[in-house]
Design an enzyme around this catalytic site. Structure first.
Site, PDB file in Angstrom:
ATOM      1  N   ASP A  51      -5.619  13.605  -9.115  1.00 18.20           N
ATOM      2  CA  ASP A  51      -6.076  13.483 -10.498  1.00 18.20           C
ATOM      3  C   ASP A  51      -6.483  14.832 -11.086  1.00 18.20           C
ATOM      4  O   ASP A  51      -6.393  15.040 -12.297  1.00 18.20           O
ATOM      5  CB  ASP A  51      -7.247  12.495 -10.581  1.00 18.20           C
ATOM      6  CG  ASP A  51      -8.461  12.937  -9.787  1.00 18.20           C
ATOM      7  OD1 ASP A  51      -8.296  13.575  -8.729  1.00 18.20           O
ATOM      8  OD2 ASP A  51      -9.598  12.637 -10.222  1.00 18.20           O
ATOM      9  N   ASN A  93       0.824  -1.207   0.000  1.00 18.22           N
ATOM     10  CA  ASN A  93       0.000   0.000   0.000  1.00 18.22           C
ATOM     11  C   ASN A  93       0.855   1.252   0.000  1.00 18.22           C
ATOM     12  O   ASN A  93       1.797   1.380   0.771  1.00 18.22           O
ATOM     13  CB  ASN A  93      -0.935   0.017   1.216  1.00 18.22           C
ATOM     14  CG  ASN A  93      -1.849   1.215   1.208  1.00 18.22           C
ATOM     15  OD1 ASN A  93      -1.670   2.140   1.982  1.00 18.22           O
ATOM     16  ND2 ASN A  93      -2.828   1.204   0.322  1.00 18.22           N
ATOM     17  N   ARG A 132     -24.239   9.650  -6.110  1.00  8.23           N
ATOM     18  CA  ARG A 132     -22.966  10.323  -6.399  1.00  8.23           C
ATOM     19  C   ARG A 132     -23.247  11.613  -7.166  1.00  8.23           C
ATOM     20  O   ARG A 132     -23.962  11.616  -8.164  1.00  8.23           O
ATOM     21  CB  ARG A 132     -22.071   9.392  -7.219  1.00  8.23           C
ATOM     22  CG  ARG A 132     -20.701   9.951  -7.593  1.00  8.23           C
ATOM     23  CD  ARG A 132     -19.732   9.903  -6.428  1.00  8.23           C
ATOM     24  NE  ARG A 132     -18.391  10.305  -6.832  1.00  8.23           N
ATOM     25  CZ  ARG A 132     -17.421   9.443  -7.179  1.00  8.23           C
ATOM     26  NH1 ARG A 132     -17.655   8.140  -7.186  1.00  8.23           N
ATOM     27  NH2 ARG A 132     -16.228   9.895  -7.510  1.00  8.23           N
ATOM     28  N   ASP A 175     -14.130   1.465  -8.030  1.00  9.78           N
ATOM     29  CA  ASP A 175     -15.522   1.461  -7.563  1.00  9.78           C
ATOM     30  C   ASP A 175     -16.496   1.626  -8.717  1.00  9.78           C
ATOM     31  O   ASP A 175     -17.690   1.420  -8.547  1.00  9.78           O
ATOM     32  CB  ASP A 175     -15.774   2.629  -6.592  1.00  9.78           C
ATOM     33  CG  ASP A 175     -14.691   2.807  -5.566  1.00  9.78           C
ATOM     34  OD1 ASP A 175     -13.943   3.797  -5.679  1.00  9.78           O
ATOM     35  OD2 ASP A 175     -14.585   1.949  -4.677  1.00  9.78           O
ATOM     36  N   ARG A 224     -20.007   4.668  -2.848  1.00  8.62           N
ATOM     37  CA  ARG A 224     -20.104   3.459  -2.041  1.00  8.62           C
ATOM     38  C   ARG A 224     -21.040   3.660  -0.855  1.00  8.62           C
ATOM     39  O   ARG A 224     -21.118   4.750  -0.283  1.00  8.62           O
ATOM     40  CB  ARG A 224     -18.715   3.053  -1.553  1.00  8.62           C
ATOM     41  CG  ARG A 224     -17.832   2.549  -2.675  1.00  8.62           C
ATOM     42  CD  ARG A 224     -16.381   2.475  -2.316  1.00  8.62           C
ATOM     43  NE  ARG A 224     -16.114   1.707  -1.106  1.00  8.62           N
ATOM     44  CZ  ARG A 224     -14.908   1.292  -0.741  1.00  8.62           C
ATOM     45  NH1 ARG A 224     -13.856   1.566  -1.515  1.00  8.62           N
ATOM     46  NH2 ARG A 224     -14.732   0.604   0.358  1.00  8.62           N
TER      47      ARG A 224
END
Length: 408
Positions: free
Chosen positions: A182, A71, A130, A97, A210
């Site tokens: 990003d 990680n 979302r 996701d 989520r």
């Protein structure tokens, strides 16, 4: 070896069970075999996703290349590793996701080839509530910019990028950022691109919220988000054209991203962190000239920004609570000026300028020009006795004719 049309890069960290739908959407793409590769970087998952990736790679060796690594602490590291392995003419970043529509990649590649695009923005749809701003998706567009579209509101890396553009400029995600890495990547790509296009006619990209709110942005701390916003604004300061282009990018951050951090969640921070957030927001406002775009922002947003700049967390808390309890404030009219009547307006303790609360200013109405004699007669301003005397005058007929013409 045949060069694929597109490489999809997927950075994965504990995204089960959503990962299954993500991978299935890649398997189900309409793009012909050999035209697509998926580079999936497992960033130390511990939820069973790491085993699932190996299963998909075994079943679809022509499609998936899977890498496992410890990680890294954020999405930038695995995104960069996948980008370094990309071989396609184009690259698209897909959240683990999220998922793609079946024809998404075929349509995106066709559009990029037809238009000569360096970046193509796919139509995005939010799932499970979302929030996805839709302003840029009203129609297909061969070429868009920051001054003629809502591109400033579409800065995630969920796009098709020409790999040559990325390689030529050495673009990568900032691995020092835990969130929003990003956005600065995408902004630089768009500012350096010869053409940015929008493919709005097909639901290409499904962004999933989520149920456990475990998306990386949802988990990020306020200071981490502020660092990501600062990185974005630094790219804008370095590369955007001064004026409308730069202002559009400023307005996005200071009208939305920063004020969002000064809402209900701010009340949950301890006193020390509240003061720290105020100080950091103040630095952003000063460093990147946010006041130059205050006229583009809602009063509530610029008021919260200025309370943070003044490092007045107690007043900021009061403002947040007032907005939650009352919504829009009453309008205070002072002459031609209309102000948002928040309690902070003309509060001597805060000494905030009235302009911060200004909603609009009525235009100044010029005084009417004086009436000529014909107009005065027509409007009955001249006393009747004087009018009777004037009727006997030789000039009366000419005057009456003038009045009649004025009626027409």
């Amino acid at each position: 070896m045949t060069v694929p049309d597109v490489t999809v890069v997927v950075a994965v960290y504990n995204t089960m069970p959503y990962l299954t739908a993500c991978l299935d959407s890649l398997v189900g793409q309409s793009l012909a075999p050999g035209r697509l590769e998926a580079v999936v970087v497992d960033d130390g998952s511990t939820d069973g996703g790491e085993a699932l990736l190996d299963e998909y790679a075994a079943r679809h060796p022509e499609l998936f290349r899977v890498v496992h690594q410890p990680n890294s602490g954020g999405p930038a590291g695995p995104a960069n590793r996948g980008l370094a392995m990309a071989r396609g003419r184009y690259v698209l970043f897909l959240g683990a996701d999220d998922r793609l529509g079946p024809e998404a990649l075929e349509r995106l590649v066709a559009a990029a080839d037809a238009w000569g695009s360096d970046v193509v923005v796919p139509k995005q749809v939010g799932v499970n509530g979302r929030l996805v701003p839709q302003g840029i998706f009203h129609a297909d567009a061969e070429s868009v910019g920051f001054t003629d579209s809502a591109l400033a509101w579409a800065l995630s890396d969920t796009k098709l990028f020409r790999l040559d553009l990325i390689r030529r400029h050495g673009l990568c995600h900032n691995e020092e950022l835990k969130v929003f890495s990003d956005q600065s990547f995408t902004l630089e790509a768009c500012l350096r691109a010869g053409r940015v296009s929008v493919l709005a006619g097909y639901d290409s990209y499904f962004l999933v919220l989520r149920e456990d709110r475990g998306n990386v942005t949802e988990r990020a701390s306020v200071p981490d988000r502020l660092r990501g916003i600062a990185a974005l604004q630094q790219v804008a300061a370095d590369l955007a054209q001064p004026g409308e282009e730069l202002d559009a990018i400023r307005a996005r951050s200071f009208g939305w991203d920063v004020p969002r951090l000064l809402q209900d969640g701010f009340l949950l921070l301890d006193d020390g962190l509240q003061r720290r957030v105020c100080v950091e927001v103040g630095r952003l406002v000063e460093r990147f000239g946010a006041r130059a775009v205050y006229h583009r922002l809602p009063v509530a947003a610029r008021l919260r920004l200025e309370l943070a700049v003044a490092v007045r967390p107690e007043a900021l808390r009061d403002q947040i609570r007032y907005e939650a309890a009352h919504g829009e404030p009453p309008v205070v009219v002072d002459g031609r000026r209309h102000y948002a009547g928040y309690p902070a307006l003309r509060d001597a303790r805060l000494a905030l300028p009235d302009e911060l609360f200004l909603l609009r200013e009525e235009p100044l109405v010029a005084d009417a020009p004086p009436l000529n004699l014909a107009q005065q007669l027509w409007r009955g301003v001249v006393p009747e006795q004087l009018r009777r005397g004037l009727r006997r005058h030789p000039a009366w007929r000419r005057l009456a004719n003038s009045v009649n013409r004025g009626r027409g």
